[in-house]
Scaffold this active site. Structure first.
Site, PDB file in Angstrom:
ATOM      1  N   CYS A  89      38.144 -90.277  -3.729  1.00  0.00           N
ATOM      2  CA  CYS A  89      37.537 -90.841  -4.939  1.00  0.00           C
ATOM      3  C   CYS A  89      36.660 -89.825  -5.655  1.00  0.00           C
ATOM      4  CB  CYS A  89      36.700 -92.046  -4.581  1.00  0.00           C
ATOM      5  SG  CYS A  89      37.516 -93.562  -5.034  1.00  0.00           S
ATOM      6  N   HIS A 382      20.219 -83.682  -5.414  1.00  0.00           N
ATOM      7  CA  HIS A 382      21.394 -84.351  -5.979  1.00  0.00           C
ATOM      8  C   HIS A 382      22.684 -83.722  -5.469  1.00  0.00           C
ATOM      9  CE1 HIS A 382      24.200 -86.121  -8.642  1.00  0.00           C
ATOM     10  NE2 HIS A 382      24.159 -85.210  -9.594  1.00  0.00           N
ATOM     11  N   CYS A 412      24.338 -91.098 -14.610  1.00  0.00           N
ATOM     12  CA  CYS A 412      25.087 -90.373 -15.647  1.00  0.00           C
ATOM     13  C   CYS A 412      25.980 -89.368 -14.942  1.00  0.00           C
ATOM     14  CB  CYS A 412      24.125 -89.653 -16.585  1.00  0.00           C
ATOM     15  SG  CYS A 412      23.050 -88.479 -15.736  1.00  0.00           S
TER      16      CYS A 412
HETATM   17  C1  LIG Z   1      18.068 -75.412 -12.932  1.00  0.00           C
HETATM   18  C2  LIG Z   1      18.731 -74.476 -11.920  1.00  0.00           C
HETATM   19  C3  LIG Z   1      19.643 -73.453 -12.649  1.00  0.00           C
HETATM   20  C4  LIG Z   1      17.613 -73.752 -11.165  1.00  0.00           C
HETATM   21  O1  LIG Z   1      18.176 -72.987 -10.163  1.00  0.00           O
HETATM   22  P1  LIG Z   1      17.293 -71.909  -9.361  1.00  0.00           P
HETATM   23  O2  LIG Z   1      16.810 -70.870 -10.326  1.00  0.00           O
HETATM   24  O3  LIG Z   1      18.107 -71.475  -8.203  1.00  0.00           O
HETATM   25  O4  LIG Z   1      16.072 -72.806  -8.891  1.00  0.00           O
HETATM   26  P2  LIG Z   1      14.915 -72.448  -7.900  1.00  0.00           P
HETATM   27  O5  LIG Z   1      14.744 -73.593  -6.979  1.00  0.00           O
HETATM   28  O6  LIG Z   1      15.097 -71.089  -7.306  1.00  0.00           O
HETATM   29  O7  LIG Z   1      13.652 -72.470  -8.851  1.00  0.00           O
HETATM   30  C5  LIG Z   1      13.356 -71.370  -9.738  1.00  0.00           C
HETATM   31  C6  LIG Z   1      11.875 -71.106  -9.669  1.00  0.00           C
HETATM   32  O8  LIG Z   1      11.172 -72.278 -10.096  1.00  0.00           O
HETATM   33  C7  LIG Z   1      10.236 -72.665  -9.123  1.00  0.00           C
HETATM   34  N1  LIG Z   1      10.150 -74.115  -9.113  1.00  0.00           N
HETATM   35  C8  LIG Z   1      11.181 -74.994  -9.165  1.00  0.00           C
HETATM   36  N2  LIG Z   1      10.722 -76.242  -9.126  1.00  0.00           N
HETATM   37  C9  LIG Z   1       9.375 -76.180  -9.075  1.00  0.00           C
HETATM   38  C10 LIG Z   1       8.358 -77.146  -9.012  1.00  0.00           C
HETATM   39  N3  LIG Z   1       8.631 -78.460  -9.020  1.00  0.00           N
HETATM   40  N4  LIG Z   1       7.089 -76.715  -8.942  1.00  0.00           N
HETATM   41  C11 LIG Z   1       6.792 -75.406  -8.925  1.00  0.00           C
HETATM   42  N5  LIG Z   1       7.737 -74.436  -8.978  1.00  0.00           N
HETATM   43  C12 LIG Z   1       9.008 -74.819  -9.044  1.00  0.00           C
HETATM   44  C13 LIG Z   1      10.787 -72.117  -7.819  1.00  0.00           C
HETATM   45  O9  LIG Z   1       9.784 -71.924  -6.860  1.00  0.00           O
HETATM   46  C14 LIG Z   1      11.385 -70.807  -8.252  1.00  0.00           C
HETATM   47  O10 LIG Z   1      10.345 -69.865  -8.341  1.00  0.00           O
HETATM   48  P3  LIG Z   1      10.581 -68.335  -7.862  1.00  0.00           P
HETATM   49  O11 LIG Z   1      11.635 -67.822  -8.810  1.00  0.00           O
HETATM   50  O12 LIG Z   1       9.246 -67.732  -8.048  1.00  0.00           O
HETATM   51  O13 LIG Z   1      11.064 -68.426  -6.455  1.00  0.00           O
HETATM   52  C15 LIG Z   1      19.611 -75.274 -10.899  1.00  0.00           C
HETATM   53  O14 LIG Z   1      18.786 -76.067 -10.073  1.00  0.00           O
HETATM   54  C16 LIG Z   1      20.599 -76.145 -11.624  1.00  0.00           C
HETATM   55  O15 LIG Z   1      21.642 -75.666 -12.082  1.00  0.00           O
HETATM   56  N6  LIG Z   1      20.299 -77.451 -11.729  1.00  0.00           N
HETATM   57  C17 LIG Z   1      21.074 -78.380 -12.497  1.00  0.00           C
HETATM   58  C18 LIG Z   1      22.156 -78.917 -11.673  1.00  0.00           C
HETATM   59  C19 LIG Z   1      23.064 -79.760 -12.513  1.00  0.00           C
HETATM   60  O16 LIG Z   1      23.552 -79.369 -13.557  1.00  0.00           O
HETATM   61  N7  LIG Z   1      23.318 -80.924 -12.019  1.00  0.00           N
HETATM   62  C20 LIG Z   1      24.199 -81.809 -12.640  1.00  0.00           C
HETATM   63  C21 LIG Z   1      23.445 -82.984 -13.058  1.00  0.00           C
HETATM   64  S1  LIG Z   1      24.487 -84.424 -13.084  1.00  0.00           S
END
Ligand SMILES: CC(C)(COP(=O)(O)OP(=O)(O)OC[C@H]1O[C@@H](n2cnc3c(N)ncnc32)[C@H](O)[C@@H]1OP(=O)(O)O)[C@@H](O)C(=O)NCCC(=O)NCCS
Length: 427
Positions: A89, A382, A412
């Protein structure tokens, strides 16, 4: 959906999940299949159900392994289950509603439905030039011909191709869509960061007081199996508004507002629920968590507002349940991005969106005290295929603790699709 009105009520008996782990961390060497097997085996054990009773296993994954594309079939090969009862699925919600429909129609009495995802293990593909050379070399009839074929490979052909979380129809990534929705719906960066902070705070509280961990099984971490993960490892109990506000936008670096902090992270995990015809559950001695009242799927043009379709699905699910938002005690909304949740909430209040869904009045304003009361996907994580089953379990468990009656969930998805389901607590 000609179901749920024919007298056969579909009960959700129990749900369980693995902890959710940020991709590349604790679960990086566990496949989606094994994450699925772990939670299905745990569900059977927690409910003390004889695997022979399970007539179907419907399971979803979003980024399937090219080596084992039918995850349901693989998970169903657990020794605890009868063989040959599975069906692949698209997602845990689709898995749950497919199984529920079959139960409501009288085709089945007992089913497990859910999903799992390993975003640590996404398929990495060869570039076309490299693939072409390999195919040519494999067909070569002599060593010189094989070497000639391989000599066609250029350095650029060696760059691996990783699948993007992007729409095949528009090329837009999820993050870019969230960015666009923030702009179209006037969602400020501050609001997004406050919402993300709330998600982490509530998830940390739900973990500390055991409400979230109640739905989580412990998983020993391979390869040494010396440490154990008992809760979601992406929740940041120490994050602050200032830290979130300091993060740079990821998807539109110059003018954007969507950051790693206000997006859901890439995550590994599995989740599933046990579904039964309510009479069957009673005859086996179970007291179900609740029943499915109604559900609805909807879709809009992916080039428009990719993650806004829950706004079209929710009023239909509510109408099918014969309820309005006022009757709903708790709302669980999947948090792909804070910008998406806040856009969906605005959409619920909008007459224009109501009319698009075929209604004269908006769904209404969601009382924040009833929304994602233990945080959501931004903090919890997620794993695409698993989230729907996680939300179903969370919602029903919390309705039980609060003596609530009705719960609404929305999800979504890619492709501009949206899902909504109404459940009623019976325990
Ligand atoms: C947004 C995205 C690109 C970020 O990826 P990433 O760069 O690997 O994320 P990280 O966890 O390494 O976070 C980046 C930085 O932000 C910081 N950070 C993230 N969340 C934080 C929070 N809540 N508070 C403080 N710092 C935070 C991390 O510590 C990291 O810092 P550093 O670079 O100094 O280590 C990735 O999570 C993503 O693609 N998300 C979307 C997923 C998606 O599309 N889902 C589909 C939805 S249906």
């Amino acid at each position: 959906m000609a179901t749920f009105g024919n007298g056969r009520r579909v009960a959700i008996v129990a749900g369980v999940r693995t902890p959710f782990a940020k991709a590349g961390t604790a679960f990086k060497s566990i496949s989606a299949i094994d994450l699925g097997k772990l939670c299905v085996a745990e569900l059977l054990q927690r409910t003390n159900l004889d695997g022979k009773e399970v007539q179907a296993l419907v399971f979803g994954t979003v980024v399937p392994s090219v080596l084992a594309p039918n995850i349901a079939r693989e998970v169903s090969l657990l020794p605890l289950l009868p063989k040959g009862v599975s069906r692949a699925c698209a997602s845990a919600n689709q898995a749950i509603t497919d199984a529920a429909d079959q139960i409501a129609l009288g085709q089945l009495d007992v089913a497990i439905a859910g999903g799992s995802e390993s975003l640590s293990n996404i398929p990495i593909l060869h570039a076309q030039g490299f693939a072409d050379a390999l195919v040519l070399a494999s067909k070569a009839k002599s060593l010189p011909a094989r070497l000639r074929a391989l000599s066609r490979i250029r350095p650029k052909d060696l760059v691996p191709v990783t699948p993007a979380i992007a729409e095949p129809s528009t090329g837009e990534t999820m993050g870019e869509s969230a960015e666009k929705m923030a702009k179209l719906n006037g969602i400020a960066r501050e609001e997004q960061d406050h919402f993300a902070l709330r998600s982490h705070r509530l998830a940390a509280a739900g973990t500390a007081d055991g409400r979230l961990t109640a739905e989580i099984m412990p998983v020993y971490v391979p390869p040494k199996f010396e440490s154990v993960l008992t809760s979601d490892n992406g929740i940041r109990e120490d994050t602050s508004y200032e830290q979130l506000a300091a993060l740079r936008p990821v998807f539109d670096r110059k003018y954007g507002s969507v950051t790693a902090g206000n997006s859901s992270p890439l995550t590994d995990g599995g989740a599933c629920v046990l579904l039964m015809n309510e009479e069957k559950a009673k005859s086996l001695g179970y007291t179900p968590l609740g029943i499915i009242k109604s559900y609805a799927y909807a879709a809009l043009d992916p080039g428009e507002q990719l993650l806004q379709a829950p706004v079209l699905a929710a009023p239909v699910a509510l109408k099918r349940a014969g309820l309005t938002l006022k009757d709903i005690d708790l709302v669980e909304m999947h948090e792909a991005f804070a910008a998406q949740v806040l856009s969906n909430l605005k959409g619920f209040e909008s007459k224009r969106w109501a009319e698009r869904a075929g209604f004269s009045q908006p769904v209404g304003e969601v009382d924040r005290a009833k929304l994602n009361v233990m945080g959501g996907s931004i903090a919890i994580g997620h794993p695409f295929g698993a989230t729907g089953a996680r939300i179903t379990t969370t919602l029903l468990n919390e309705l039980g603790r609060r003596n609530g009656q009705f719960g609404l969930m929305t999800v979504c998805t890619a492709g501009g699709m949206g899902f909504a389901m109404v459940v009623e607590r019976t325990r």
